[in-house]
Every structure is written in structure tokens, then in C-alpha cells.
Design a protein around this motif. Structure first.
Motif, PDB file in Angstrom:
ATOM      1  N   SER A 179      18.061   4.603 -38.574  1.00 11.12           N
ATOM      2  CA  SER A 179      16.680   4.120 -38.511  1.00 11.12           C
ATOM      3  C   SER A 179      16.366   3.212 -39.699  1.00 11.12           C
ATOM      4  N   ALA A 183      15.368  -0.603 -39.413  1.00 10.40           N
ATOM      5  CA  ALA A 183      14.096  -1.032 -40.012  1.00 10.40           C
ATOM      6  C   ALA A 183      14.269  -2.323 -40.802  1.00 10.40           C
ATOM      7  N   PRO A 258      10.914   5.014 -33.157  1.00  9.34           N
ATOM      8  CA  PRO A 258       9.710   5.360 -33.934  1.00  9.34           C
ATOM      9  C   PRO A 258      10.023   5.586 -35.416  1.00  9.34           C
ATOM     10  N   GLY A 259      11.187   6.204 -35.695  1.00  4.32           N
ATOM     11  CA  GLY A 259      11.583   6.423 -37.083  1.00  4.32           C
ATOM     12  C   GLY A 259      11.809   5.108 -37.813  1.00  4.32           C
ATOM     13  N   LYS A 261      10.443   2.209 -37.073  1.00  2.00           N
ATOM     14  CA  LYS A 261       9.136   1.563 -37.257  1.00  2.00           C
ATOM     15  C   LYS A 261       8.371   2.203 -38.416  1.00  2.00           C
ATOM     16  N   TYR A 262       8.500   3.512 -38.548  1.00  2.00           N
ATOM     17  CA  TYR A 262       7.826   4.201 -39.649  1.00  2.00           C
ATOM     18  C   TYR A 262       8.408   3.762 -40.988  1.00  2.00           C
ATOM     19  N   VAL A 263       9.733   3.661 -41.064  1.00  2.00           N
ATOM     20  CA  VAL A 263      10.368   3.223 -42.314  1.00  2.00           C
ATOM     21  C   VAL A 263       9.935   1.795 -42.644  1.00  2.00           C
ATOM     22  N   TRP A 265       7.176   0.322 -41.786  1.00  2.00           N
ATOM     23  CA  TRP A 265       5.777   0.393 -42.237  1.00  2.00           C
ATOM     24  C   TRP A 265       5.669   0.955 -43.651  1.00  2.00           C
ATOM     25  N   PHE A 266       6.454   1.970 -43.939  1.00  2.07           N
ATOM     26  CA  PHE A 266       6.384   2.636 -45.231  1.00  2.07           C
ATOM     27  C   PHE A 266       6.840   1.724 -46.366  1.00  2.07           C
TER      28      PHE A 266
END
Length: 271
Positions: A179, A183, A258-259, A261-263, A265-266
Motif C-alpha cells: 500500500s 501510494a 483504501p490503505g 489512499k490513506y497513506v 492522504w497522510f
């Protein structure tokens, strides 16, 4: 651009072996309780964990190189498809670990006894273990899982909270590196930051395992040795945890994008 390359197959095999080892690590505690040598079993368990973690670190550069060699057109779709194949390697590795569990419970039982006899010398144990005589003995221990292992297990006795926690942690650990690498494609201006986040993700997953999962199984193993609990209970819980690992690798397929995308974003908050 060739989709199924030699490099992809090599990484698939690497991840397959990693998850087979981590699944078989559950057999070590069962073996330790079986021969009543928990401390010696813990040494062997730690060795297997270190080997699997080192192997996981070694495969990361090869996994990252799949991005570097991806075609310029439809890069996201191409890399996603390859990474999903690699996630499936964790599922197949766990399945093989489950099939080999009875065999390795017997092998590890002998290994723990020999480790105790060698006064804790891992090199002496390895030297003895790779000898032709002991390999022949190991082959004789080969056996497949039997349905009788499951017949007396009651669903209501399974700690569902522990089951789902282990499943989620396994999913996070399975996709941590993948992920983070994906990302870097979603946020190319923060690619280096996203890639370096993989160590943080896997580190958190490892800490969660140490805090929530390992102590529970260790206490059950101690109870067996101290005659406060039954070997059957330990075996039932261990089988349940292995099943949750298998479902965790399947959940990883769902959490992969989703993981990533979260990374991505983070990483906005890290620069």
C-alpha cells in the motif's frame, strides 16, 4: 511489457515462504507445551519471527522495482494487478502452513528437545537439523491435518474479539509495504515520504501483535505446562488464530487500495 515476469514470480515465492513461516510459528508454542519446554520453544519462535521479518525486509526493494519497470501507460492498473497477485501469495503461503502444521508440530517438538540438549545452541541445532539423517526422520513425521482436530471445537468458546483483532492486524501487515509503494504512485510529489511509511505501518502491526496476540497464546501455553489448562484448549485457540490469519490475507485484498489512499492522504501532514 510482460505481465508475469520472472521477478514477479520470485517475489511471489518470497512472500509465499514468509507467510508459510509465520503460520508455522504457531506450531512452535504447541510443540513447546507438548514437550513442556516453553522457554526453549520461545527461543525457536523468536528465531522464526526474526527470519520472517528479515525476509520481508529483503523482498521490499524487489517489490518496489516493479513500479520502476512498469509501463508508462496504465501504470496504476498494471501495478495494482501485480500487487494483488503478491497479496494472494500470502494466502497460499498461509494455506500451505496450515497443511504442514501437524508435521511441524512433530518436527518442532524434536527440535525443542534437541535445543535443550544442546544447551541453547542454535548453530548446533541447525547443523544437526540439515544432516541427511535428520531430514529423513523429518520426512517420516509428514502428516496432513485431520477433521478430528475440529470436531470438538465449539464456536461459543472461540474468543471472537481476538479472532477479529488478529485478522485485522494480519491484513495490515500483509499490505503495509504494498500500500505504501502504491501510494507513491497516487501522490508522486510525495513518493519518497509514502514509501518510507511502510516501515511505520509494519512496525505498528508488529507492536499490536506483541501487545494483543502473543501474550494471550503464551499464557495458554504456560497454563498447559503448569497443568492449569488443557493442551486441547491451546490447540483449539491456535487453530482459530491460524484461521484468522488466513481470513486476514483475504481481507488484505479489500484494504489494499483504501490503505494506499490513506497513506497518500497522510503524507500531506508529513511535509
Amino acid at each position: 511489457m510482460e505481465f508475469i515476469s520472472e521477478k514477479l514470480l520470485f517475489i511471489f515465492l518470497f512472500i509465499f515462504v514468509i507467510h508459510s513461516i509465520e503460520t508455522l510459528a504457531y506450531a512452535v508454542r504447541l510443540s513447546g507445551a507438548r514437550v513442556r519446554l516453553i522457554a526453549s520453544a520461545l527461543s525457536l519462535f523468536n528465531l522464526m519471527v526474526i527470519i520472517s521479518r528479515l525476509a520481508n525486509m529483503m523482498q521490499q526493494p524487489f517489490t518496489g522495482s516493479l513500479i520502476d519497470t512498469a509501463p508508462t501507460e496504465n501504470t496504476l492498473e498494471f501495478v495494482e494487478s501485480q500487487y494483488r497477485i503478491l497479496i494472494s501469495a500470502s494466502t497460499f503461503g498461509t494455506l500451505v502452513g496450515i497443511l504442514l502444521l501437524p508435521t511441524f508440530i512433530a518436527i518442532f517438538s524434536r527440535a525443542i528437545i534437541h535445543l535443550s540438549e544442546e544447551r541453547g545452541s542454535i548453530p548446533s541445532l541447525v547443523k544437526k537439523g540439515i544432516s541427511f539423517e535428520y531430514i529423513k526422520r523429518g520426512i517420516k513425521h509428514f502428516s496432513l491435518p485431520k477433521l478430528s482436530y475440529l470436531k470438538d471445537i465449539r464456536i461459543k468458546e472461540i474468543p471472537l474479539k481476538l479472532f477479529f483483532v488478529n485478522m485485522i492486524i494480519t491484513a495490515i501487515y500483509t499490505i503495509g509495504v504494498l500500500s505504501a509503494l502504491y501510494a507513491s504512485l497516487l501522490a508522486p510529489d510525495r513518493a519518497s515520504t509514502a514509501i518510507m511509511a511502510s516501515g511505520l505501518i509494519n512496525g505498528v502491526a508488529t507492536i499490536l501483535l506483541v501487545i494483543f496476540i502473543d501474550p494471550k497464546i503464551s499464557v495458554l501455553a504456560d497454563d498447559v505446562v503448569n497443568q492449569r489448562g488443557s493442551y486441547f484448549t491451546l490447540k483449539s485457540i491456535s487453530l482459530m488464530m491460524i484461521a484468522s490469519r488466513l481470513f486476514g490475507t483475504l481481507l488484505a485484498q479489500v484494504l489494499f487500495i483504501p490503505g494506499a489512499k490513506y497513506v497518500a492522504w497522510f503524507t500531506k501532514f508529513m511535509i
